[in-house]
Design a protein around this motif. Sequence first.
Motif, mmCIF file in Angstrom:
data_model
loop_
_atom_site.group_PDB
_atom_site.id
_atom_site.type_symbol
_atom_site.label_atom_id
_atom_site.label_comp_id
_atom_site.label_asym_id
_atom_site.label_seq_id
_atom_site.Cartn_x
_atom_site.Cartn_y
_atom_site.Cartn_z
ATOM 1 N N PHE A 110 36.423 42.167 36.583
ATOM 2 C CA PHE A 110 36.747 41.340 37.748
ATOM 3 C C PHE A 110 35.885 40.078 37.758
ATOM 4 C CE2 PHE A 110 39.623 44.399 39.206
ATOM 5 C CZ PHE A 110 40.200 44.012 40.416
ATOM 6 N N ILE A 111 34.637 40.198 37.361
ATOM 7 C CA ILE A 111 33.766 39.016 37.266
ATOM 8 C C ILE A 111 34.236 38.119 36.129
ATOM 9 C CG2 ILE A 111 31.425 38.221 36.716
ATOM 10 C CD1 ILE A 111 30.451 40.808 38.185
ATOM 11 N N ASP A 112 34.475 38.722 34.965
ATOM 12 C CA ASP A 112 34.886 37.956 33.783
ATOM 13 C C ASP A 112 36.161 37.148 34.033
ATOM 14 O OD1 ASP A 112 32.732 39.162 32.524
ATOM 15 O OD2 ASP A 112 33.977 40.529 31.304
ATOM 16 N N HIS A 113 37.072 37.697 34.810
ATOM 17 C CA HIS A 113 38.373 37.050 35.032
ATOM 18 C C HIS A 113 38.466 36.358 36.389
ATOM 19 C CE1 HIS A 113 40.427 38.355 31.377
ATOM 20 N NE2 HIS A 113 39.657 39.429 31.472
ATOM 21 N N ASP A 114 37.344 36.267 37.090
ATOM 22 C CA ASP A 114 37.342 35.623 38.408
ATOM 23 C C ASP A 114 38.494 36.185 39.242
ATOM 24 O OD1 ASP A 114 36.273 33.944 40.328
ATOM 25 O OD2 ASP A 114 37.485 32.224 39.711
ATOM 26 N N ALA A 115 38.546 37.524 39.319
ATOM 27 C CA ALA A 115 39.668 38.224 39.950
ATOM 28 C C ALA A 115 39.463 38.417 41.449
ATOM 29 C CB ALA A 115 39.889 39.565 39.257
ATOM 30 N N PHE A 116 38.873 37.440 42.075
ATOM 31 C CA PHE A 116 38.684 37.475 43.522
ATOM 32 C C PHE A 116 38.465 36.050 44.002
ATOM 33 C CE2 PHE A 116 34.856 38.585 41.209
ATOM 34 C CZ PHE A 116 33.976 37.581 41.586
ATOM 35 N N ARG A 154 45.213 38.555 49.990
ATOM 36 C CA ARG A 154 45.780 37.436 50.752
ATOM 37 C C ARG A 154 45.491 36.087 50.088
ATOM 38 N NH1 ARG A 154 48.116 39.491 55.147
ATOM 39 N NH2 ARG A 154 47.279 41.393 56.013
ATOM 40 N N CYS A 155 44.508 36.041 49.204
ATOM 41 C CA CYS A 155 44.187 34.785 48.514
ATOM 42 C C CYS A 155 45.115 34.538 47.328
ATOM 43 C CB CYS A 155 42.738 34.801 48.032
ATOM 44 S SG CYS A 155 41.531 34.944 49.360
ATOM 45 N N GLY A 156 45.756 35.591 46.840
ATOM 46 C CA GLY A 156 46.706 35.430 45.741
ATOM 47 C C GLY A 156 46.078 35.436 44.369
ATOM 48 N N ALA A 157 45.032 36.213 44.174
ATOM 49 C CA ALA A 157 44.357 36.276 42.876
ATOM 50 C C ALA A 157 45.020 37.272 41.928
ATOM 51 C CB ALA A 157 42.884 36.643 43.083
ATOM 52 N N TYR A 158 46.271 37.589 42.158
ATOM 53 C CA TYR A 158 46.961 38.626 41.392
ATOM 54 C C TYR A 158 46.950 38.430 39.876
ATOM 55 C CZ TYR A 158 48.617 40.218 45.937
ATOM 56 O OH TYR A 158 48.692 40.667 47.224
ATOM 57 N N PRO A 159 47.231 37.240 39.343
ATOM 58 C CA PRO A 159 47.214 37.111 37.873
ATOM 59 C C PRO A 159 45.843 37.469 37.281
ATOM 60 C CG PRO A 159 48.293 35.204 38.862
ATOM 61 C CD PRO A 159 47.678 35.996 39.987
ATOM 62 N N ASN A 160 44.776 37.098 37.971
ATOM 63 C CA ASN A 160 43.427 37.394 37.479
ATOM 64 C C ASN A 160 43.096 38.877 37.641
ATOM 65 O OD1 ASN A 160 43.677 34.640 37.473
ATOM 66 N ND2 ASN A 160 41.675 34.233 38.332
ATOM 67 N N ILE A 161 43.605 39.492 38.697
ATOM 68 C CA ILE A 161 43.391 40.927 38.896
ATOM 69 C C ILE A 161 44.075 41.705 37.782
ATOM 70 C CG2 ILE A 161 43.978 42.884 40.396
ATOM 71 C CD1 ILE A 161 43.568 40.917 42.797
ATOM 72 N N VAL A 162 45.299 41.337 37.459
ATOM 73 C CA VAL A 162 46.027 42.012 36.378
ATOM 74 C C VAL A 162 45.289 41.816 35.048
ATOM 75 C CG1 VAL A 162 48.184 42.057 35.049
ATOM 76 C CG2 VAL A 162 48.255 41.938 37.543
ATOM 77 N N ALA A 163 44.821 40.605 34.777
ATOM 78 C CA ALA A 163 44.085 40.346 33.540
ATOM 79 C C ALA A 163 42.791 41.165 33.482
ATOM 80 C CB ALA A 163 43.775 38.846 33.408
ATOM 81 N N ALA A 164 42.120 41.297 34.611
ATOM 82 C CA ALA A 164 40.895 42.092 34.655
ATOM 83 C C ALA A 164 41.187 43.564 34.358
ATOM 84 C CB ALA A 164 40.223 41.942 36.010
ATOM 85 N N ILE A 165 42.252 44.073 34.931
ATOM 86 C CA ILE A 165 42.615 45.476 34.703
ATOM 87 C C ILE A 165 42.999 45.681 33.246
ATOM 88 C CG2 ILE A 165 44.283 47.284 35.279
ATOM 89 C CD1 ILE A 165 44.276 46.072 38.167
ATOM 90 N N GLN A 166 43.741 44.737 32.674
ATOM 91 C CA GLN A 166 44.096 44.854 31.252
ATOM 92 C C GLN A 166 42.842 44.869 30.386
ATOM 93 O OE1 GLN A 166 46.911 41.498 31.281
ATOM 94 N NE2 GLN A 166 48.497 42.949 30.590
#
Length: 173
Positions: A110-116, A154-166
Amino acid sequence: MSASTFPSGQQPKSNTKSAAKPVTLNVNGQDRMLTIAPWTTLLDALRDHLNLTGTKKGCDHGQCGACTVIVDGRRIVSCLTLAVMKDGAKITTVEGLAVDGALHPVQQAFIDHDAFQCGYCTPGQICSAVGLIAEGKAKTADEIRELMSGNICRCGAYPNIVAAIQQAMGAKL
């Protein structure tokens, strides 16, 4: 209401400590004993009684996922779960994921991909992602999105969240 309103001088039952129930929760590897009202949610037990404020209260209706924790290896929304129902359960919150100062691979991803962005949903997103990976059902980005759909950002960080999970799925968990 006065005593004369009740038959035989009976008094109404009080919602005080007499209704409290003892509960033992294994939270982040430690047994924690509480005496709480039977209607206390797991979310409120964690935040208000154990001072573990990483788990967030969002909608309080099980719709946003901000309160997601891992109970006995499964991700759940803690706002819809009574703490007394989890007596003896093993509960992991976002505070319990790091080991010996080393972040859990999902936390690091999550840190690496700025997933927040604002970070409010992040603890629930991370706990849900840890549970999702443990379930082993998601293999593609679309499956990750579908299986994480109960966690709203609510901020819409979904693409980064998905990348972090991958990324975390590729790490040795």
